[in-house]
Design an enzyme around this catalytic site. Structure first.
Site, mmCIF file in Angstrom:
data_model
loop_
_atom_site.group_PDB
_atom_site.id
_atom_site.type_symbol
_atom_site.label_atom_id
_atom_site.label_comp_id
_atom_site.label_asym_id
_atom_site.label_seq_id
_atom_site.Cartn_x
_atom_site.Cartn_y
_atom_site.Cartn_z
ATOM 1 N N CYS A 382 0.816 -1.212 0.000
ATOM 2 C CA CYS A 382 0.000 0.000 0.000
ATOM 3 C C CYS A 382 0.856 1.272 0.000
ATOM 4 O O CYS A 382 1.356 1.646 -1.047
ATOM 5 C CB CYS A 382 -1.011 -0.038 1.138
ATOM 6 S SG CYS A 382 -2.454 0.973 0.761
ATOM 7 N N HIS A 508 -3.582 -5.199 0.075
ATOM 8 C CA HIS A 508 -3.014 -5.791 1.291
ATOM 9 C C HIS A 508 -3.188 -7.314 1.256
ATOM 10 O O HIS A 508 -4.218 -7.826 1.686
ATOM 11 C CB HIS A 508 -3.756 -5.274 2.526
ATOM 12 C CG HIS A 508 -3.614 -3.807 2.765
ATOM 13 N ND1 HIS A 508 -2.803 -3.300 3.748
ATOM 14 C CD2 HIS A 508 -4.180 -2.746 2.159
ATOM 15 C CE1 HIS A 508 -2.881 -1.980 3.737
ATOM 16 N NE2 HIS A 508 -3.713 -1.615 2.780
ATOM 17 N N GLU A 510 -1.864 -9.429 3.120
ATOM 18 C CA GLU A 510 -1.815 -10.022 4.470
ATOM 19 C C GLU A 510 -3.195 -10.387 5.008
ATOM 20 O O GLU A 510 -3.321 -11.304 5.817
ATOM 21 C CB GLU A 510 -1.097 -9.096 5.461
ATOM 22 C CG GLU A 510 -1.775 -7.773 5.789
ATOM 23 C CD GLU A 510 -1.462 -6.669 4.796
ATOM 24 O OE1 GLU A 510 -0.935 -6.973 3.710
ATOM 25 O OE2 GLU A 510 -1.753 -5.500 5.093
#
Ligand code: GLN
Length: 542
Positions: A382, A508, A510
């Site tokens: 990001c 993202h 994750e």
């Protein structure tokens, strides 16, 4: 018929309710039950999106664009679920709904009160998750500590649910700290006893008590907890310190917790199988390699700010049998002492996480430059992606003062700029570009090798993006945008083909990483760090 388990916490916050709730869910899943989870956050914010990560830890993002408490991340990781906005309930959300109903006239003629109007709203939202998810069991974690003023309406609502749903369909779990005194090494159960009393004062008698203690509690402490908690000794469990949180379901299951819960909720013949989970935990506990990563960020002082990223790195590590050691470095430290950036030489990889605002960005840009020039594997997420574009524009394309307009609104080369639809946005809550969006991947790129396909859906949380005015210039100088939005106007993935591993994404990864299914960009990064450390000429991906 949906059954409900409620988890409350005592003595202090951060006692591990999130991990406990996730672990109970995992144990029930291992016995073939479908579970869903609700996190209650008694603060007045409507969602976590407007809170500083330094105060509250990271903001977790769901597929449907919810900006939620980070505990939803633990639920998703442990239970491999994709939760939604509805799975996080706050005081702000509940009151907003009740007040809107009142204004609409839904309660016309009546005095609107906390009981029953607010408590009804809470109950109906918990039940809606039960119905909507098709779960056998809904776990509800009440955030904060028993006794907090703002938690009262929620405790009242779950108290009423025992009456309405019945004894065999509801279960209260209370977890509290049992400290061990430094000097005498004694286990102290008094704070726990007090928090159980506090819970009873509200009208809730726990069915299970979990002692959160540095070590397994001794029989004396266990006996006292049972006696003062008015529960049998086999309803007392201990969550002691372990090397990795992923062990918690295993240690509680060993103590008989899932068997106790299944009996209590009348689930007969539920055989358990935690073998896959055990296998993952074993790889985490017995790594064959080590990889050292520098995380250069702005919220480096609070590890919870980067919890999903940290976990995703671990998942990537487990897939290559490597332990990932993350060192947090405050990016501002590179601004005060520019030569300090040399410390990055000692790491196998450089990671630039998400972020907001100007503070510390020059330090991050210096770290990215160092990674690019020294061919150290680099992953940017990001803001990390956006700053990699800024660095490339400045130092490769020769656009000297290139910047993001988030950092310098008057930048002569605004290579990162506000998204067009953001220009008219004035309200801050839930107005970023959020949640899962489709991305098209370019064949014959690193991204294609990692994602193994042409189309992915990834979660977002941003207001700024690559300015299309500079696209040609960036691409002509060698930056490859290997992932773009469907209309091709939004840059999503960048990479440098002549680099060992230089990879960054606007999204993202994750948030979608799972213990046994690491996210591709995190896996790719850790694998590249390991391959480079082992002297390979290029990284190879499974
Ligand atoms: N501040 C940047 C933006 O709003 C990046 C956000 C982030 O890193 N999540 O676009």
């Amino acid at each position: 018929m949906v059954k409900y388990i409620f988890v409350t916490g005592g003595v202090l916050s951060s006692v591990g309710k999130g991990i406990l709730t996730s672990s109970i869910g995992k144990m029930l899943q291992s016995r073939g039950l479908n579970v869903s989870v609700v996190k209650i956050d008694p603060y007045v914010n409507v969602d976590a999106g407007t809170m500083n990560p330094y105060m509250h830890g990271e903001v977790y993002v769901t597929d449907d664009g919810g900006e939620t408490d980070l505990d939803l991340g633990w639920y998703e990781r442990f239970l491999d679920l994709n939760l939604r906005k509805e799975n996080n309930l706050t005081t702000g959300m509940v009151y907003k709904a009740v007040i809107e109903k009142e204004r609409r006239g839904d309660f016309l003629g009546r005095c609107v009160q906390i009981i029953p109007h607010v408590s009804n709203e809470i109950k109906s939202r918990i039940r809606a998750v039960g119905k909507g998810s098709g779960a056998d069991v809904v776990l509800t974690e009440v955030g904060g500590t028993v006794g907090d003023i703002e938690g009262l309406p929620f405790l009242e609502a779950i108290r009423q649910m025992r009456l309405e749903e019945g004894y065999e369909n509801t279960l209260y779990v209370h977890v509290a700290l049992v400290p061990i005194l430094d000097v005498t090494k004694e286990m102290k159960t008094k704070p726990l006893q007090h928090s159980v009393n506090e819970l009873r004062r509200i009208g809730i008698q726990p069915d299970i008590i979990v002692a959160r203690s540095p070590e397994m509690i001794d029989s004396e402490a266990l006996r006292k907890i049972a006696l003062f908690g008015t529960i049998p000794e086999n309803a007392v469990f201990c969550s002691y310190n372990v090397e990795t949180v992923y062990q918690v379901p295993l240690i509680l299951d060993e103590q008989g917790m899932s068997e106790f819960i299944c009996k209590r909720l009348c689930y007969m013949d539920c055989k358990r199988d935690l073998s896959k989970w055990k296998k993952f935990v074993d790889t985490v506990l017995h790594p064959e390699h080590e990889v050292r990563i520098a995380l250069v960020g702005k919220y480096a002082g609070l590890a919870d700010s980067y919890v999903s990223m940290n976990e995703a790195l671990k998942h990537g590590g487990a897939a290559c049998k490597a332990q990932v050691c993350v060192q947090y470095i405050e990016s501002e430290s590179f601004e005060k002492n520019p030569e300090k950036v040399e410390v990055l030489k000692n790491f196998d990889g450089i990671f630039i996480p998400y972020g907001f605002g100007p503070r510390g960005t020059e330090g991050k840009i210096a770290a990215i430059k160092f990674a690019r020039e020294n061919h150290i594997p680099f992953l940017g997420i990001c803001y990390g992606f956006q700053l990699a574009v800024v660095e490339f524009a400045r130092n490769v394309c020769g656009l000297k003062e290139a910047n993001s307009t988030e950092i310098n609104p008057k930048a002569p080369y605004p290579v990162i700029d506000l998204m067009p639809e953001q220009r008219k946005v004035e309200i801050k809550g839930a107005t970023m570009r959020l949640g899962a969006h489709r991305i098209i991947i370019k064949p014959n790129t690193m991204a294609y090798a990692l994602y193994k396909g042409e189309e992915i859906y990834e979660r977002h949380r941003h207001r700024f993006e690559v300015n299309l005015r500079y696209l040609r210039k960036l691409e002509k100088n060698g930056l490859v945008f290997s992932g773009k939005s469907v209309d091709g106007r939004r840059m999503e993935i960048l990479e440098l083909p002549d680099h060992f591993f230089f990879f960054a994404t606007q999204f993202h990864g994750e948030f979608k990483s799972r213990p046994q299914r690491p996210d591709p960009e995190y896996y790719g990064f850790v694998k590249a760090c390991l391959d480079r450390k082992m002297g390979k000429s290029k990284p190879s991906f499974a």
